[in-house]
Write a protein that holds these residues in place. Structure first.
Motif, PDB file in Angstrom:
ATOM      1  N   ASP A  18       0.829  -1.200   0.000  1.00  0.00           N
ATOM      2  CA  ASP A  18       0.000   0.000   0.000  1.00  0.00           C
ATOM      3  C   ASP A  18       0.868   1.257   0.000  1.00  0.00           C
ATOM      4  O   ASP A  18       1.806   1.380   0.798  1.00  0.00           O
ATOM      5  N   ARG A  22      -2.987   5.449   1.189  1.00  0.00           N
ATOM      6  CA  ARG A  22      -4.019   4.677   0.482  1.00  0.00           C
ATOM      7  C   ARG A  22      -5.284   4.681   1.336  1.00  0.00           C
ATOM      8  O   ARG A  22      -5.243   4.332   2.515  1.00  0.00           O
ATOM      9  N   VAL A  24      -8.026   2.798   1.510  1.00  0.00           N
ATOM     10  CA  VAL A  24      -8.479   1.506   2.032  1.00  0.00           C
ATOM     11  C   VAL A  24      -7.301   0.542   1.966  1.00  0.00           C
ATOM     12  O   VAL A  24      -6.705   0.353   0.900  1.00  0.00           O
ATOM     13  N   GLU A  25      -6.961  -0.073   3.095  1.00  0.00           N
ATOM     14  CA  GLU A  25      -5.848  -1.015   3.115  1.00  0.00           C
ATOM     15  C   GLU A  25      -6.114  -2.197   2.190  1.00  0.00           C
ATOM     16  O   GLU A  25      -7.222  -2.711   2.126  1.00  0.00           O
ATOM     17  N   ARG A  26      -5.079  -2.616   1.498  1.00  0.00           N
ATOM     18  CA  ARG A  26      -5.141  -3.843   0.708  1.00  0.00           C
ATOM     19  C   ARG A  26      -3.943  -4.725   1.067  1.00  0.00           C
ATOM     20  O   ARG A  26      -4.101  -5.879   1.382  1.00  0.00           O
ATOM     21  N   PRO A  28      -1.059  -3.837   3.544  1.00  0.00           N
ATOM     22  CA  PRO A  28      -0.254  -3.024   4.453  1.00  0.00           C
ATOM     23  C   PRO A  28       1.079  -3.702   4.750  1.00  0.00           C
ATOM     24  O   PRO A  28       1.180  -4.932   4.722  1.00  0.00           O
ATOM     25  N   ARG A  30       2.616  -4.395   7.336  1.00  0.00           N
ATOM     26  CA  ARG A  30       2.657  -5.362   8.454  1.00  0.00           C
ATOM     27  C   ARG A  30       2.404  -6.795   7.992  1.00  0.00           C
ATOM     28  O   ARG A  30       2.732  -7.749   8.688  1.00  0.00           O
ATOM     29  N   ASP A 156      -6.916  -9.979  -3.679  1.00  0.00           N
ATOM     30  CA  ASP A 156      -8.093  -9.846  -2.818  1.00  0.00           C
ATOM     31  C   ASP A 156      -9.391 -10.165  -3.554  1.00  0.00           C
ATOM     32  O   ASP A 156     -10.476 -10.015  -2.995  1.00  0.00           O
ATOM     33  N   ARG A 186      -7.011 -11.178   1.807  1.00  0.00           N
ATOM     34  CA  ARG A 186      -8.014 -10.818   2.805  1.00  0.00           C
ATOM     35  C   ARG A 186      -7.947 -11.720   4.034  1.00  0.00           C
ATOM     36  O   ARG A 186      -8.199 -11.271   5.160  1.00  0.00           O
ATOM     37  N   ALA A 189      -5.249 -10.276   6.221  1.00  0.00           N
ATOM     38  CA  ALA A 189      -5.604  -8.974   6.795  1.00  0.00           C
ATOM     39  C   ALA A 189      -6.566  -9.148   7.962  1.00  0.00           C
ATOM     40  O   ALA A 189      -6.524  -8.394   8.926  1.00  0.00           O
TER      41      ALA A 189
END
Length: 194
Positions: A18, A22, A24-26, A28, A30, A156, A186, A189
């Motif tokens: 990302d 950004r 909306v996270e897609r 990140p 982490r 995603d 997803r 996340a």
């Protein structure tokens, strides 16, 4: 490009890290360790190794994580760039930070780098360079004489931010009756942080 023979060809595409801000996270930052492990696990499941060829882009995030995993398994790696390297690094690598630029440099020292313009000529007016690069990678994957062809992606399941992304290549592989193996970002996340 000359004719090649390999045991397996693994074509790869996936989300970039990302960009700062950004909405909306897609992907990140982490999640990098978990996605890196998932890519390596997927290559292990397919049995990828030294007799195999990996094809991918080289953007910050999934592409470079795949490149590292492929090289760790002693695969022959070919990275495909949609346009010249300097512009590509600025547009698709440096936005993730200096760590990704350094990783790109390490990977590109070992991999074969293929620039779409060098193979196909200048981009026609109105054409998208990323879409063209996806189709070039798919064409190469199908041209290589391999026992197996697999497309692995970190995705995603949603349409991309622009043309020529992971969704486009997944659709093109399905249309060519190729195997599509999705690492659904997803799921990572939503998982508790390690």
């Amino acid at each position: 490009m000359t004719a090649d023979v390999a045991d397996r060809v693994v074509l790869f595409s996936g989300h970039m890290i990302d960009a700062p801000g950004r909405p909306v996270e897609r992907f990140p930052a982490r999640l990098v360790p978990r996605i890196a492990r998932a890519i390596g696990d997927e290559l292990d499941v397919t049995g990828a190794g030294c007799a195999d060829i990996g094809l991918c882009g080289a953007a910050c995030g999934s592409d470079l994580l795949f490149a590292v995993a492929a090289l760790e398994r002693h695969m022959t790696l070919r990275i495909h760039l949609p346009f010249d390297e300097t512009a590509f690094i600025e547009r698709s690598v440096a936005i993730g930070g200096e760590r990704w630029v350094e990783l790109y440099r390490r990977v590109s020292e070992t991999a074969t780098c293929i620039v779409a313009d060098d193979v196909l000529g200048p981009l026609p007016p109105g054409a998208d360079p990323f879409t063209r690069n996806n189709l070039l990678m798919l064409s190469e994957a199908r041209r290589i004489g391999a026992r197996a062809f697999t497309f692995v992606c970190v995705w995603d399941g949603q349409p991309g931010d622009g043309p020529g992304g992971t969704e486009h290549l997944a659709s093109a592989v399905r249309a060519a009756h190729g195997e599509v193996r999705i690492i659904d970002i997803r799921a990572f996340a939503d998982a508790p942080r390690a």
